[in-house]
Scaffold this motif. Structure first.
Motif, PDB file in Angstrom:
ATOM      1  N   THR B  15       0.928  -1.342   0.100  1.00 60.89           N
ATOM      2  CA  THR B  15      -0.128   0.038   0.042  1.00 60.89           C
ATOM      3  C   THR B  15       0.747   1.143   0.158  1.00 60.89           C
ATOM      4  O   THR B  15       1.712   1.303   0.591  1.00 60.89           O
ATOM      5  CB  THR B  15      -0.695  -0.056   1.211  1.00 60.89           C
ATOM      6  OG1 THR B  15      -1.720  -1.119   1.232  1.00 60.89           O
ATOM      7  CG2 THR B  15      -1.693   1.260   1.241  1.00 60.89           C
ATOM      8  N   GLY B  16       0.459   2.167  -0.893  1.00 62.82           N
ATOM      9  CA  GLY B  16       1.242   3.369  -0.944  1.00 62.82           C
ATOM     10  C   GLY B  16       2.434   3.392  -2.133  1.00 62.82           C
ATOM     11  O   GLY B  16       2.914   4.695  -2.136  1.00 62.82           O
ATOM     12  N   GLU B  17       2.956   2.179  -2.445  1.00 59.75           N
ATOM     13  CA  GLU B  17       3.898   2.198  -3.398  1.00 59.75           C
ATOM     14  C   GLU B  17       3.474   2.779  -4.681  1.00 59.75           C
ATOM     15  O   GLU B  17       2.230   2.772  -4.985  1.00 59.75           O
ATOM     16  CB  GLU B  17       4.167   0.904  -3.661  1.00 59.75           C
ATOM     17  CG  GLU B  17       5.330   0.367  -2.473  1.00 59.75           C
ATOM     18  CD  GLU B  17       6.067  -0.829  -3.194  1.00 59.75           C
ATOM     19  OE1 GLU B  17       5.519  -2.102  -2.656  1.00 59.75           O
ATOM     20  OE2 GLU B  17       7.169  -1.014  -3.756  1.00 59.75           O
ATOM     21  N   THR B  83      -5.294  -1.253  -1.580  1.00 60.65           N
ATOM     22  CA  THR B  83      -5.722  -2.614  -1.663  1.00 60.65           C
ATOM     23  C   THR B  83      -7.027  -2.725  -2.630  1.00 60.65           C
ATOM     24  O   THR B  83      -6.873  -3.824  -3.256  1.00 60.65           O
ATOM     25  CB  THR B  83      -6.074  -3.167  -0.279  1.00 60.65           C
ATOM     26  OG1 THR B  83      -7.175  -2.001   0.369  1.00 60.65           O
ATOM     27  CG2 THR B  83      -4.875  -3.001   0.695  1.00 60.65           C
ATOM     28  N   ASN B  84      -7.775  -1.802  -2.957  1.00 57.72           N
ATOM     29  CA  ASN B  84      -8.842  -1.816  -3.705  1.00 57.72           C
ATOM     30  C   ASN B  84      -8.332  -1.922  -5.272  1.00 57.72           C
ATOM     31  O   ASN B  84      -9.218  -1.902  -6.137  1.00 57.72           O
ATOM     32  CB  ASN B  84      -9.910  -0.985  -3.518  1.00 57.72           C
ATOM     33  CG  ASN B  84      -9.513   0.570  -3.687  1.00 57.72           C
ATOM     34  OD1 ASN B  84      -8.392   0.819  -4.253  1.00 57.72           O
ATOM     35  ND2 ASN B  84     -10.354   1.383  -3.432  1.00 57.72           N
ATOM     36  N   GLN B  85      -7.184  -1.756  -5.678  1.00 62.77           N
ATOM     37  CA  GLN B  85      -6.529  -1.677  -6.839  1.00 62.77           C
ATOM     38  C   GLN B  85      -6.012  -3.309  -7.125  1.00 62.77           C
ATOM     39  O   GLN B  85      -5.354  -3.479  -8.243  1.00 62.77           O
ATOM     40  CB  GLN B  85      -5.605  -0.472  -7.148  1.00 62.77           C
ATOM     41  CG  GLN B  85      -5.969   0.547  -7.083  1.00 62.77           C
ATOM     42  CD  GLN B  85      -4.881   1.676  -7.459  1.00 62.77           C
ATOM     43  OE1 GLN B  85      -3.856   1.764  -6.523  1.00 62.77           O
ATOM     44  NE2 GLN B  85      -5.239   2.373  -8.051  1.00 62.77           N
ATOM     45  N   THR B  86      -6.189  -4.017  -6.148  1.00 62.85           N
ATOM     46  CA  THR B  86      -5.757  -5.611  -6.395  1.00 62.85           C
ATOM     47  C   THR B  86      -6.710  -5.970  -7.287  1.00 62.85           C
ATOM     48  O   THR B  86      -8.011  -5.922  -7.153  1.00 62.85           O
ATOM     49  CB  THR B  86      -5.847  -6.324  -5.174  1.00 62.85           C
ATOM     50  OG1 THR B  86      -4.956  -5.929  -4.103  1.00 62.85           O
ATOM     51  CG2 THR B  86      -6.034  -7.825  -5.365  1.00 62.85           C
ATOM     52  N   SER B  87      -6.050  -6.507  -8.474  1.00 61.98           N
ATOM     53  CA  SER B  87      -6.978  -6.938  -9.548  1.00 61.98           C
ATOM     54  C   SER B  87      -6.134  -7.473 -10.689  1.00 61.98           C
ATOM     55  O   SER B  87      -4.816  -7.571 -10.717  1.00 61.98           O
ATOM     56  CB  SER B  87      -7.699  -5.660 -10.311  1.00 61.98           C
ATOM     57  OG  SER B  87      -8.468  -6.277 -11.374  1.00 61.98           O
ATOM     58  N   MET B  88      -6.640  -8.043 -11.663  1.00 58.27           N
ATOM     59  CA  MET B  88      -5.924  -8.307 -13.050  1.00 58.27           C
ATOM     60  C   MET B  88      -6.097  -7.078 -14.052  1.00 58.27           C
ATOM     61  O   MET B  88      -7.242  -6.716 -14.212  1.00 58.27           O
ATOM     62  CB  MET B  88      -6.522  -9.477 -13.738  1.00 58.27           C
ATOM     63  CG  MET B  88      -6.376  -9.987 -15.024  1.00 58.27           C
ATOM     64  SD  MET B  88      -4.421 -10.465 -15.251  1.00 58.27           S
ATOM     65  CE  MET B  88      -5.117 -12.533 -14.849  1.00 58.27           C
ATOM     66  N   TYR B  89      -5.013  -6.930 -14.540  1.00 58.99           N
ATOM     67  CA  TYR B  89      -4.585  -5.872 -15.429  1.00 58.99           C
ATOM     68  C   TYR B  89      -4.471  -6.345 -17.050  1.00 58.99           C
ATOM     69  O   TYR B  89      -3.452  -7.173 -16.979  1.00 58.99           O
ATOM     70  CB  TYR B  89      -3.780  -4.674 -15.049  1.00 58.99           C
ATOM     71  CG  TYR B  89      -4.339  -3.854 -13.775  1.00 58.99           C
ATOM     72  CD1 TYR B  89      -3.977  -4.762 -12.423  1.00 58.99           C
ATOM     73  CD2 TYR B  89      -4.871  -2.836 -13.825  1.00 58.99           C
ATOM     74  CE1 TYR B  89      -4.574  -3.835 -11.325  1.00 58.99           C
ATOM     75  CE2 TYR B  89      -5.453  -2.216 -12.801  1.00 58.99           C
ATOM     76  CZ  TYR B  89      -5.337  -2.694 -11.418  1.00 58.99           C
ATOM     77  OH  TYR B  89      -5.595  -2.112 -10.394  1.00 58.99           O
ATOM     78  N   LEU B  90      -5.258  -5.951 -17.886  1.00 59.14           N
ATOM     79  CA  LEU B  90      -5.035  -6.341 -19.275  1.00 59.14           C
ATOM     80  C   LEU B  90      -4.923  -5.274 -20.135  1.00 59.14           C
ATOM     81  O   LEU B  90      -5.534  -4.170 -20.055  1.00 59.14           O
ATOM     82  CB  LEU B  90      -6.409  -7.101 -19.756  1.00 59.14           C
ATOM     83  CG  LEU B  90      -6.533  -8.453 -19.076  1.00 59.14           C
ATOM     84  CD1 LEU B  90      -8.044  -8.956 -19.476  1.00 59.14           C
ATOM     85  CD2 LEU B  90      -5.694  -9.366 -19.484  1.00 59.14           C
ATOM     86  N   THR B 112      -1.224  -7.926  -6.764  1.00 58.29           N
ATOM     87  CA  THR B 112      -1.987  -7.869  -5.384  1.00 58.29           C
ATOM     88  C   THR B 112      -1.189  -6.749  -4.696  1.00 58.29           C
ATOM     89  O   THR B 112      -0.068  -6.583  -4.599  1.00 58.29           O
ATOM     90  CB  THR B 112      -1.551  -9.097  -4.715  1.00 58.29           C
ATOM     91  OG1 THR B 112      -2.093 -10.359  -5.595  1.00 58.29           O
ATOM     92  CG2 THR B 112      -1.917  -9.163  -3.274  1.00 58.29           C
ATOM     93  N   VAL B 113      -2.163  -5.941  -4.021  1.00 63.79           N
ATOM     94  CA  VAL B 113      -1.664  -4.781  -3.313  1.00 63.79           C
ATOM     95  C   VAL B 113      -1.900  -5.281  -1.664  1.00 63.79           C
ATOM     96  O   VAL B 113      -3.112  -5.405  -1.264  1.00 63.79           O
ATOM     97  CB  VAL B 113      -2.418  -3.550  -3.438  1.00 63.79           C
ATOM     98  CG1 VAL B 113      -1.724  -2.440  -2.616  1.00 63.79           C
ATOM     99  CG2 VAL B 113      -2.119  -3.211  -4.944  1.00 63.79           C
ATOM    100  N   THR B 114      -0.966  -5.295  -0.901  1.00 63.99           N
ATOM    101  CA  THR B 114      -1.067  -5.669   0.320  1.00 63.99           C
ATOM    102  C   THR B 114      -0.790  -4.511   1.502  1.00 63.99           C
ATOM    103  O   THR B 114      -0.316  -3.628   1.054  1.00 63.99           O
ATOM    104  CB  THR B 114      -0.055  -6.838   0.742  1.00 63.99           C
ATOM    105  OG1 THR B 114       1.211  -6.161   0.730  1.00 63.99           O
ATOM    106  CG2 THR B 114      -0.113  -7.964   0.002  1.00 63.99           C
TER     107      THR B 114
END
Lengths: 112, 114
Positions: B15-17, B83-90, B112-114
């Motif tokens: 988170t924050g990176e 964390t809500n940007q944890t996803s698959m990016y295409l 994955t954002v932890t």
């Protein structure tokens, strides 16, 4: 606003059975229409597309789709499903002034 | 054979990176796209670009930015990952703009954002 609906979230069929995946859209005019397939862990691959002309279009892997203007539908069909067809399928209408709008997908499971 | 490549298949960030996702296409396409894919939500368009240095917001641009300095490369930037940007990016590219042309997709980056 443009929208697309794939009513079936998950479908299970036996190998060799026929398949129909539904797609309905709402657009200001007749859009261009696409079906994509996503195998597990992969990106999306185009199955077929409709721009104009013959309302029954043939695609790769034995798939076909029929455009029905009166029903605003573009359903995907295959006469005999193979185990390798297990994947997620996305319908996507588009137009010149709008980007592609992807449906939420239908996951297909195939029973051997 | 046409190719869209993405820099990573899997990425884990805190988170924050600040996070950079890179996409390269070898088809000389004018148009490039970034989507995120979440279960039950399908693909949602984040940003797209129709030319070098040109960009347009898609449906969910908040929290993201993009860069296109060269025709073949389109980068997605998460300024401060959450964390809500944890996803698959295409990533995808297309010769035609709007919803007219076939889009060619990369294999995706699972972030994955932890």
């Amino acid at each position: 606003a443009q929208s697309v609906t794939q009513p079936d979230i998950h479908i299970t069929v036996s190998e060799g059975a026929s398949l129909e995946l539904r797609c309905n859209y709402s657009y200001g005019a007749t859009p261009y229409l696409f079906w994509y397939v996503q195998s597990p862990g992969q990106g999306l691959q185009l199955l077929l597309k409709y721009f104009s002309g013959d309302t029954l279009v043939q695609g790769i892997k034995g798939f076909e789709a029929e455009f029905k203007r009166s029903q605003s539908s573009f359903n995907l069909r295959k006469p005999s499903v193979h185990w390798s067809d297990a994947a997620e399928y996305f319908c996507a209408p588009g137009a010149g002034s709008y980007q592609l709008t992807f449906g939420k997908g239908t996951k297909l499971s195939v029973i051997p | 054979d046409v190719k869209v490549t993405q820099s990573s298949r899997y990425l884990v960030k805190r988170t924050g990176e600040k996070v950079f996702l890179e996409c390269v296409q070898d088809m000389d396409h004018e148009n490039m796209f970034w989507y995120r894919q979440d279960p039950g939500l399908g693909l949602r368009l984040i940003y797209f670009s129709y030319d070098v240095k040109m960009k347009e917001k898609g449906d969910i641009p908040e929290g993201y930015s993009v860069s296109r300095e060269k025709k073949e490369r389109f980068s997605l930037i998460l300024e401060s990952a959450s964390t809500n940007q944890t996803s698959m990016y295409l990533c995808a590219s297309s010769a035609l703009g709007g919803g007219l042309g076939e889009q060619y997709f990369g294999p995706g980056t699972r972030l994955t954002v932890t």
